[in-house]
Design an enzyme around this catalytic site. Structure first.
Site, PDB file in Angstrom:
ATOM      1  CD  GLU A 297      -4.669  -3.978   6.498  1.00 18.42           C
ATOM      2  OE1 GLU A 297      -3.680  -3.240   6.310  1.00 18.42           O
ATOM      3  OE2 GLU A 297      -4.585  -5.219   6.533  1.00 18.42           O
ATOM      4  CG  HIS A 318     -11.157   0.292 -24.584  1.00 21.67           C
ATOM      5  ND1 HIS A 318     -11.710   0.546 -25.810  1.00 21.67           N
ATOM      6  CD2 HIS A 318     -10.291   1.319 -24.341  1.00 21.67           C
ATOM      7  CE1 HIS A 318     -11.193   1.659 -26.323  1.00 21.67           C
ATOM      8  NE2 HIS A 318     -10.318   2.136 -25.455  1.00 21.67           N
ATOM      9  CE  LYS A 429      -2.078 -11.159   9.449  1.00 22.21           C
ATOM     10  NZ  LYS A 429      -1.454 -10.077  10.257  1.00 22.21           N
TER      11      LYS A 429
HETATM   12  O1  F6P Z   1       4.710  -5.793   8.162  1.00 25.15           O
HETATM   13  P1  F6P Z   1       4.050  -7.070   8.619  1.00 25.15           P
HETATM   14  O2  F6P Z   1       3.945  -7.170  10.107  1.00 25.15           O
HETATM   15  O3  F6P Z   1       4.701  -8.269   7.994  1.00 25.15           O
HETATM   16  O4  F6P Z   1       2.515  -7.026   8.106  1.00 25.15           O
HETATM   17  C1  F6P Z   1       2.298  -7.009   6.720  1.00 25.15           C
HETATM   18  C2  F6P Z   1       0.860  -6.606   6.464  1.00 25.15           C
HETATM   19  O5  F6P Z   1      -0.050  -7.525   7.128  1.00 25.15           O
HETATM   20  C3  F6P Z   1      -1.031  -6.769   7.835  1.00 25.15           C
HETATM   21  O6  F6P Z   1      -0.638  -6.685   9.193  1.00 25.15           O
HETATM   22  C4  F6P Z   1      -2.395  -7.429   7.720  1.00 25.15           C
HETATM   23  O7  F6P Z   1      -2.256  -8.785   8.043  1.00 25.15           O
HETATM   24  C5  F6P Z   1      -1.006  -5.403   7.191  1.00 25.15           C
HETATM   25  O8  F6P Z   1      -1.615  -4.426   7.983  1.00 25.15           O
HETATM   26  C6  F6P Z   1       0.466  -5.217   6.994  1.00 25.15           C
HETATM   27  O9  F6P Z   1       0.759  -4.181   6.086  1.00 25.15           O
END
Ligand code: F6P
Length: 461
Positions: A297, A318, A429
């Site tokens: 990331e 293995h 998302k």
């Molecule tokens: O802590 P949040 O805002 O729920 O995000 C959870 C995870 O989702 C992300 O924002 C990626 O969608 C990550 O960088 C982060 O660790």
């Protein structure tokens, strides 16, 4: 405890084949990734030239830390995190036998890594970081909720998986007559639905650290609440992190974290597009999962970034080792191990073919497998990097987490990428939310087109 299986190399960097970069408790060996040992490999001259860029990057990093800049502030956490505040917040649930963490990505993996490595009973911390209905149901069915603390973590407070799982967990507590408001700690930002819910029910809350992306927040409340509830030495974790912070230096030859980061960067430049992360300890398997998010990331930007492949020693000798030794020359294997091992004797075998096992123990066997497998990479002209800690204890785990974070920040500087953001995750998302809401957006138009192609309604592209 077993004695150290291999005496620490004492030669200076310039004179030995396997140049160690050591601090009192962390040892990075980069020799098996030099061009003299492997292809892809890094020429010594390249490394010396790169060291000048490491010095400049270190100066930039230190400036960002001093000014508390977004992202760079992550490397201040060992000093900025107040262990006592965390212990006060978990005091009402300190009697819990188990903890269920509801979070995802950096909001879950730090705590998961620490408890797996250090908890007396790693099974006492369960993590809901996916919305697989079967897994969530089975996990909740297997818990005595009256004895289980809820640790909800979300920096944004809006992450769908976390909020959905929390609503399911809350209902499970209600259905079993357990007052969830008495068994919970919430760690979240200043706004969003999770903060509103915590305020509405006057729940114990902890802030997420300012200016720290989730994947860099293990050494903060985000990663330390379950360890604190389960009696793990969170002060030791922070002390270990501070040790690694103190060991940052303007030269890769003086800083294990920068030695690792510089070599990972240089190897990617030489064609090692995959970083197979292979800890030789079951209790470090989740550390590989944490590393994968940190590396992918942070560094998967602008068409570059090493792919972190998750492996486990000795098990993957293995399986994946075949590919690492004889596949594309596009990988570096990162080996990680604690030097001290528990004592589990192997009973004398009663078959001549097994006589080689007589008088040894499982620690001796896994260490022999480690040494053999590490050597097998340069023996196949493939690069390997070694990260060794003295033992699996709070200080060493804290040092390891911090060192990998600092290494990652260094690679981001050298690669000139936006280390601390993750814009590429937003498309999925947005598409998910639109699908759930039944909305039509640019993303759902793409999904609809895929569906039409799938069922043959339109000409294939
Ligand atoms: O802590 P949040 O805002 O729920 O995000 C959870 C995870 O989702 C992300 O924002 C990626 O969608 C990550 O960088 C982060 O660790």
């Amino acid at each position: 405890m077993r004695a150290d299986p291999r005496p620490l190399p004492t030669a200076s960097f310039g004179s030995c084949l396997y140049p160690p970069v050591d601090t009192p408790s962390m040892h990075i060996d980069i020799g098996a990734a030099l061009a003299s040992a492997a292809d892809p490999g890094v020429e010594r001259a390249t490394l010396d030239d790169l060291d000048e860029r490491v010095a400049a990057a270190h100066e930039r990093i230190e400036q960002g830390r001093e000014e508390g800049e977004f992202g760079y502030a992550s490397l201040n956490l060992p000093e900025a995190t107040d262990a006592e505040t965390i212990r006060d917040a978990v005091a009402p649930v300190a009697d819990a036998e188990s903890v269920i963490t509801v979070g995802i990505g950096g909001s879950a993996l730090g705590a998961k890594t620490i408890t797996e490595a250090l908890a007396e009973d790693p099974g006492s911390h369960v993590v809901l970081d996916n919305v697989d209905p079967e897994h969530v149901r089975r996990t909740l069915d297997g818990l005595s909720l009256a004895d289980t603390a809820i640790n909800v973590v979300s920096r944004s407070g809006t992450t769908a998986e976390t909020l959905a799982n929390f609503l399911v967990v809350r209902e499970a507590y209600e259905d079993r007559g357990v007052d969830w408001t008495e068994r919970i700690v919430v760690t979240t930002g200043e706004s969003g639905p999770l903060r509103a819910l915590a305020d509405q029910h006057d729940l114990p809350t902890l802030p997420v650290p300012e200016g720290v992306p989730g994947r860099f927040s293990a050494l903060s409340a985000v990663g330390l609440v379950p360890p604190a509830i389960l009696g793990i030495d969170i002060e030791g974790l922070l002390a270990g992190g501070q040790q690694a912070a103190d060991d940052l230096a303007p030269s890769l030859y003086d800083s294990p974290a920068y030695a690792y980061g510089a070599m990972a960067y240089a190897l990617e430049e030489e064609g090692a597009k995959v970083n197979a992360f292979m800890p030789y300890a079951e209790r470090l398997e989740s550390f590989g999962e944490w590393f994968a998010q940190l590396w992918a990331e942070s560094l998967g930007k602008d068409g570059r970034g090493q792919t972190p492949a998750r492996a486990l020693g000795a098990t993957d000798q293995h399986s994946q080792l075949q590919l690492y030794r004889a596949g594309h020359r596009d990988k570096v294997v990162t080996f990680v191990r604690p030097r001290e091992r528990a004592d589990v004797a192997i009973p004398d075998p009663d078959h001549d073919d097994l006589s080689y096992l007589a008088g040894t123990d499982l620690g001796g066997l896994i260490d022999a497998e480690y040494e053999a497998t590490v050597a097998s990479l340069p023996a196949a002209d493939r690069p390997a990097l070694e990260v060794e800690i003295d033992r699996l204890d709070a200080e060493s785990v804290g040092e390891l987490l911090y060192a990998m974070e600092a290494a990652c920040v260094l690679v981001g500087e050298l690669a000139d990428v936006e280390t601390f953001t993750q814009p590429a995750v937003e498309w999925g998302k947005n598409a998910t939310r639109a699908l759930i809401r039944g909305e039509t957006t640019d993303e759902t138009a793409v999904i609809d087109e895929r569906e039409r192609l799938r069922i043959g309604e339109t000409e294939s592209l």
